[in-house]
Motif scaffolding. Sequence first.
Motif, PDB file in Angstrom:
ATOM      1  N   GLU A  39       0.537  -1.209  -0.144  1.00  0.00           N
ATOM      2  CA  GLU A  39      -0.157  -0.326   0.161  1.00  0.00           C
ATOM      3  C   GLU A  39       0.778   1.553  -0.205  1.00  0.00           C
ATOM      4  N   SER A  40       2.088   1.035   0.728  1.00  0.00           N
ATOM      5  CA  SER A  40       3.385   2.072   1.189  1.00  0.00           C
ATOM      6  C   SER A  40       3.342   2.667  -0.867  1.00  0.00           C
ATOM      7  N   LYS A  41       3.826   1.991  -1.235  1.00  0.00           N
ATOM      8  CA  LYS A  41       4.665   2.357  -2.616  1.00  0.00           C
ATOM      9  C   LYS A  41       3.559   2.000  -3.385  1.00  0.00           C
ATOM     10  N   ASP A  42       1.803   1.375  -3.220  1.00  0.00           N
ATOM     11  CA  ASP A  42       1.335   1.585  -4.427  1.00  0.00           C
ATOM     12  C   ASP A  42       1.015   3.577  -3.744  1.00  0.00           C
ATOM     13  N   SER A  43       1.003   3.969  -2.853  1.00  0.00           N
ATOM     14  CA  SER A  43       0.552   5.075  -2.754  1.00  0.00           C
ATOM     15  C   SER A  43       2.190   5.960  -3.040  1.00  0.00           C
ATOM     16  N   GLY A  44       3.157   5.608  -3.343  1.00  0.00           N
ATOM     17  CA  GLY A  44       3.961   6.606  -2.973  1.00  0.00           C
ATOM     18  C   GLY A  44       4.573   7.355  -2.000  1.00  0.00           C
ATOM     19  N   SER A  45       3.750   6.638  -0.881  1.00  0.00           N
ATOM     20  CA  SER A  45       4.370   7.667   0.386  1.00  0.00           C
ATOM     21  C   SER A  45       5.834   6.609   0.678  1.00  0.00           C
ATOM     22  N   GLU A  46       6.397   5.515   0.354  1.00  0.00           N
ATOM     23  CA  GLU A  46       7.780   4.548   0.900  1.00  0.00           C
ATOM     24  C   GLU A  46       9.130   5.490  -0.020  1.00  0.00           C
ATOM     25  N   THR A  47       9.895   5.934   1.096  1.00  0.00           N
ATOM     26  CA  THR A  47      11.232   6.592   0.603  1.00  0.00           C
ATOM     27  C   THR A  47      12.431   5.812   0.044  1.00  0.00           C
ATOM     28  N   THR A  48      13.066   6.235  -0.948  1.00  0.00           N
ATOM     29  CA  THR A  48      13.729   6.172  -1.763  1.00  0.00           C
ATOM     30  C   THR A  48      15.473   6.988  -1.067  1.00  0.00           C
ATOM     31  N   GLU A  49      16.057   6.607  -1.081  1.00  0.00           N
ATOM     32  CA  GLU A  49      17.886   6.770  -0.293  1.00  0.00           C
ATOM     33  C   GLU A  49      17.977   7.461  -1.993  1.00  0.00           C
ATOM     34  N   VAL A  50      18.225   8.607  -1.524  1.00  0.00           N
ATOM     35  CA  VAL A  50      18.401   9.317  -2.959  1.00  0.00           C
ATOM     36  C   VAL A  50      19.865   9.606  -2.839  1.00  0.00           C
ATOM     37  N   LEU A  51      20.415   9.012  -3.580  1.00  0.00           N
ATOM     38  CA  LEU A  51      22.455   8.496  -3.767  1.00  0.00           C
ATOM     39  C   LEU A  51      23.220  10.048  -5.142  1.00  0.00           C
ATOM     40  N   VAL A  52      23.610  10.380  -4.420  1.00  0.00           N
ATOM     41  CA  VAL A  52      24.800  11.092  -5.043  1.00  0.00           C
ATOM     42  C   VAL A  52      26.276  11.135  -4.745  1.00  0.00           C
ATOM     43  N   ASP A  53      27.030  11.253  -5.531  1.00  0.00           N
ATOM     44  CA  ASP A  53      28.171  11.471  -5.803  1.00  0.00           C
ATOM     45  C   ASP A  53      29.056  12.400  -6.577  1.00  0.00           C
ATOM     46  N   GLY A  54      29.862  11.945  -6.168  1.00  0.00           N
ATOM     47  CA  GLY A  54      31.187  13.620  -7.735  1.00  0.00           C
ATOM     48  C   GLY A  54      31.993  14.194  -6.535  1.00  0.00           C
ATOM     49  N   SER A  55      31.799  15.065  -7.731  1.00  0.00           N
ATOM     50  CA  SER A  55      33.017  16.458  -6.734  1.00  0.00           C
ATOM     51  C   SER A  55      33.207  17.024  -6.336  1.00  0.00           C
ATOM     52  N   SER A  56      34.308  16.972  -5.141  1.00  0.00           N
ATOM     53  CA  SER A  56      34.779  17.852  -4.196  1.00  0.00           C
ATOM     54  C   SER A  56      34.281  18.762  -3.863  1.00  0.00           C
ATOM     55  N   THR A  57      34.558  19.647  -4.891  1.00  0.00           N
ATOM     56  CA  THR A  57      34.234  20.772  -5.027  1.00  0.00           C
ATOM     57  C   THR A  57      32.817  21.558  -4.992  1.00  0.00           C
ATOM     58  N   VAL A  58      31.903  20.199  -5.504  1.00  0.00           N
ATOM     59  CA  VAL A  58      30.479  20.864  -5.563  1.00  0.00           C
ATOM     60  C   VAL A  58      29.887  20.102  -3.947  1.00  0.00           C
ATOM     61  N   PHE A  59      30.329  19.355  -3.514  1.00  0.00           N
ATOM     62  CA  PHE A  59      30.488  18.961  -2.477  1.00  0.00           C
ATOM     63  C   PHE A  59      29.740  19.762  -1.041  1.00  0.00           C
ATOM     64  N   PRO A  60      30.073  20.958  -1.191  1.00  0.00           N
ATOM     65  CA  PRO A  60      29.687  21.676   0.148  1.00  0.00           C
ATOM     66  C   PRO A  60      28.153  22.293   0.138  1.00  0.00           C
ATOM     67  N   ILE A  61      27.945  22.739  -1.745  1.00  0.00           N
ATOM     68  CA  ILE A  61      26.682  22.503  -1.943  1.00  0.00           C
ATOM     69  C   ILE A  61      25.902  21.682  -1.740  1.00  0.00           C
ATOM     70  N   MET A  62      25.979  20.931  -2.246  1.00  0.00           N
ATOM     71  CA  MET A  62      24.946  19.551  -1.911  1.00  0.00           C
ATOM     72  C   MET A  62      24.440  19.233  -0.698  1.00  0.00           C
ATOM     73  N   GLU A  63      26.191  18.909   0.256  1.00  0.00           N
ATOM     74  CA  GLU A  63      26.045  18.453   1.234  1.00  0.00           C
ATOM     75  C   GLU A  63      24.899  19.402   2.141  1.00  0.00           C
ATOM     76  N   GLY A  64      25.294  21.252   2.097  1.00  0.00           N
ATOM     77  CA  GLY A  64      23.837  21.870   2.865  1.00  0.00           C
ATOM     78  C   GLY A  64      23.138  21.329   2.605  1.00  0.00           C
ATOM     79  N   ILE A  65      22.563  21.264   1.262  1.00  0.00           N
ATOM     80  CA  ILE A  65      21.467  21.335   0.927  1.00  0.00           C
ATOM     81  C   ILE A  65      20.868  20.122   1.380  1.00  0.00           C
ATOM     82  N   ALA A  66      21.241  19.332   0.686  1.00  0.00           N
ATOM     83  CA  ALA A  66      20.776  17.594   1.441  1.00  0.00           C
ATOM     84  C   ALA A  66      20.526  18.043   3.345  1.00  0.00           C
ATOM     85  N   GLU A  67      21.267  18.070   3.884  1.00  0.00           N
ATOM     86  CA  GLU A  67      20.740  19.127   5.431  1.00  0.00           C
ATOM     87  C   GLU A  67      19.532  19.576   5.932  1.00  0.00           C
TER      88      GLU A  67
END
Length: 327
Positions: A39-67
């Motif tokens: 039911e959770s999956k069908d209703s779209g309420s199931e949470t997927t872990e969002v996976l992001v990787d890459g640049s150490s330069t961009v990391f501070p921006i995306m880390e702050g956004i994720a927090e």
Amino acid sequence: MRSKSLFTALAMSFFIVLLAACGNAEGSSSEEDSKNGEESKDSGSETTEVLVDGSSTVFPIMEGIAEEFQKANPDARVNIGVSGSGGGFEKFSAGETHLSNASRPIKDEEVQALEEAGIEYTEFEIALDGLSVVVNKENDWVDQLTVDELNKMWSADSNVETWADVREGWPEEKIEFYSPGADSGTFDYFSEVALGEEGQIRQDASLSEDDNVLVQGVTGSPNAISYFGYAYYAENKDDLKVVPIVNDSGEAVKPSQETIQSGDYNPFSRPLFVYVKHEAMQDESVYNFAKYALENAGKMAEAVGYVAKPDSAYDEALKKLDEVADK
């Protein structure tokens, strides 16, 4: 004796009934959990872990956004990795991530790898950066550098060993070179600008994917030099000296939010990117994070020491994201 046998039989019967009851209870729970999960999956309420990787330069921006995103969405799970731009694209094409951060545009061979994997993606510019060349605070002789001097210092066939080899009048002290690792987009960008597309960096440079290690290397030696994203300089500006770079107008310019935005700090002003996998945008959890990231990239870029793009650029990016997600 008969009484004892009767007691034993009754005890065994009770134990069997108890086991059956437990089995039924466990079965009911499992069935109920499975039903609820569907039911959770069908209703779209199931949470997927969002996976992001890459640049150490961009990391501070995306880390702050994720927090901030996870504060606003307590059930959300976002994992931000730091494998460098090249390492991030490898994971992206292997299907291991939903978004990939980069401090340089994607390379032809990386495009090919994604095509071979059948992965469609869209590139978004999320901020501007000024690659910063830094020396130790005690260094009182380096007042500016040209791109030609950087080439002379950093190239693989360089004969430069001491500061006196760079410019007459500078001390005969051996230079210590610290550079981002080969998987870093900053490494690629610096190499392309300072050394040329075919240029190779000197072999005795100490390499690290961790910009904090580079900062420590420069602060620990009066004869050290390094380069990394503007945010890392801004974060450590009390302990580092940034070197003005002679631009295409012949003017020695320091990186700052104003000179990066105006383009006066050239040729080391550059855009920062995030690459979004189309298929992943069909997942509501991933789409919501990507949307939040584009909505807040400019504000977070300024907060961590980079430079925001004009508001209109983020508005256009959000429209493009909705097209990708079929919204």
